[in-house]
Design a protein around this motif. Structure first.
Motif, PDB file in Angstrom:
ATOM      1  N   GLU A 138     -11.129   3.416  -0.532  1.00 20.06           N
ATOM      2  CA  GLU A 138     -10.627   3.607  -2.280  1.00 20.06           C
ATOM      3  C   GLU A 138     -11.016   2.672  -3.194  1.00 20.06           C
ATOM      4  N   GLU A 139     -10.313   1.385  -2.451  1.00 21.08           N
ATOM      5  CA  GLU A 139     -10.128   0.441  -3.025  1.00 21.08           C
ATOM      6  C   GLU A 139     -11.374  -0.703  -3.018  1.00 21.08           C
ATOM      7  N   TYR A 145       0.844  -1.212   0.111  1.00 22.70           N
ATOM      8  CA  TYR A 145      -0.021  -0.039   0.022  1.00 22.70           C
ATOM      9  C   TYR A 145       0.975   1.192   0.149  1.00 22.70           C
ATOM     10  N   LYS A 146       0.534   2.289   0.523  1.00 25.52           N
ATOM     11  CA  LYS A 146       0.860   4.351  -0.196  1.00 25.52           C
ATOM     12  C   LYS A 146       2.227   3.646   0.667  1.00 25.52           C
ATOM     13  N   ARG A 163      -2.996   4.831   7.013  1.00 20.12           N
ATOM     14  CA  ARG A 163      -2.751   5.145   5.463  1.00 20.12           C
ATOM     15  C   ARG A 163      -3.742   4.102   4.469  1.00 20.12           C
ATOM     16  N   VAL A 164      -3.083   3.080   5.739  1.00 18.33           N
ATOM     17  CA  VAL A 164      -4.314   1.670   4.860  1.00 18.33           C
ATOM     18  C   VAL A 164      -5.568   2.210   4.644  1.00 18.33           C
ATOM     19  N   GLU A 194      -7.236   4.536   4.663  1.00 13.07           N
ATOM     20  CA  GLU A 194      -6.917   5.560   3.116  1.00 13.07           C
ATOM     21  C   GLU A 194      -7.880   4.371   2.198  1.00 13.07           C
ATOM     22  N   GLN A 195      -6.679   4.146   2.164  1.00 19.22           N
ATOM     23  CA  GLN A 195      -6.397   3.255   0.381  1.00 19.22           C
ATOM     24  C   GLN A 195      -7.548   2.075   0.689  1.00 19.22           C
TER      25      GLN A 195
END
Length: 345
Positions: A194-195, A73-74, A187-188, A190-191
């Protein structure tokens, strides 16, 4: 376990969230939002249990390999993703799974994630430790009889080895405080939102389950503390200054299974529905902390359930083989309790 002083044994230098722990196990005492929790007496102050940092042998009934996949992830956060076999044809819910100290590469933890995927959850399990899982702190195997018959020098060496292991683990805890771990989770999330927006929509939010180390953070995410910028993280602080920090709770409902080093402040402020799977007389989740937290939840009208399991070790709910039928049955019951709670919310 170590006989270190409480400040060394239970507190990382960067955090004051750890209250004083307690000792041992007895019989199962299920409690609910209307039942009281027994309070054990205080004894020694250990650091972390070997059950938080050492994987049990895998049951032979499991598939040969986990069914999910490791991805990145990011910000280069390694993350294990496990999905239902018929997703996205069949709608599923999104579950954030937070591990014990053995981390995302643990086959036990990956199989645990797969179990939730088979119950129709898309599971996102991040590396909370940036490639630095807990050191194996399984104590040197020796009995009291061995110790009694050992020479003075051998006894000193045994005690020194155990103290060194506890010190090593304290140093590890100092590297993985909320200031470091919460930004990873943010951060995880957030992604993942979206995913897997369809799964978030289907469940009306994100669900959270945490074991041992991760259990403490599920309690944080179930409170307003979970969506605030952490001190020392510039990106989060900038977001807070710009009014970009998310409002509301990070999770819709959560389950904390034998949380590690849980303090009173971890329980206060919770507003999302929570289920707590606890071990009786658990040194890492003291009885007085649990009782204080239950009182707070009741007084503030927070939906919750508490189940205290006896005759089981800390860490029993994570996938792993045990010879004891009592522990195996408790492990099964704990997973069923978790699924029932998530499905009901």
């Amino acid at each position: 376990m170590s006989d270190l002083e409480p400040e060394l044994a239970t507190k990382a230098p960067e955090s004051d969230l750890y209250d004083e722990p307690l000792d041992a196990d007895k019989e199962t005492l299920p409690t609910t939002a209307t039942a009281s929790v027994p309070v054990p007496s205080s004894t020694a102050q250990p650091t972390l249990s070997e059950h938080c940092t050492t994987d049990r042998p895998l049951p032979t009934t499991l598939p040969d390999a986990p069914s999910g996949q490791l991805t990145t992830y990011k910000d280069n956060i390694k993350t294990y993703i496990s999905k239902p076999s018929d997703y996205p044809t069949t709608p599923a819910r999104l579950l954030l799974l937070l591990t014990n100290g053995t981390g995302v590469d643990s086959l036990n933890n990956q199989h645990q994630a797969d179990m939730f995927a088979r119950k129709n959850y898309v599971v996102v399990m991040p590396d909370l430790f940036s490639g630095d899982p807990a050191p194996n702190t399984k104590p040197t195997e020796h009995t009291k009889a061995d110790e009694a018959s050992a020479s003075w020098l051998e006894t000193v060496k045994l005690k020194a080895a155990e103290t060194a292991k506890a010190f090593t683990l304290d140093m590890w805890l100092a590297r993985h405080t909320p200031e470091k771990v919460l930004p990873i989770i943010h951060r995880v999330l957030e992604q993942a939102r979206e995913e897997f927006a369809d799964a978030v929509s289907h469940g009306g939010g994100v669900y959270g389950v945490g074991y041992c180390f991760g259990g403490k953070y599920v309690l944080t995410l179930a409170s307003e503390r979970g969506n605030k910028a952490m001190p020392g993280h510039q990106a989060d602080e900038r977001a807070a200054e710009e009014g970009m920090v998310r409002r509301g709770l990070e999770i819709k409902a959560g389950v904390c299974a034998h949380g590690t080093l849980v303090g009173r402040e971890d329980m206060r402020g919770i507003t999302a529905p929570v289920s707590l799977i606890c071990v009786e007389n658990d040194p890492l989740f003291p009885g007085e902390v649990l009782e204080d937290g239950e009182k707070w939840l009741k007084e503030n009208g927070v939906e919750h359930e508490i189940d205290v399991y006896g005759d089981v070790p800390h860490g029993f709910a994570v996938v792993g083989e045990y010879e004891s039928n009592t522990i195996r049955e408790a492990q099964t019951r704990a997973f069923e309790q978790t699924i029932k709670w998530l499905d009901a919310h």
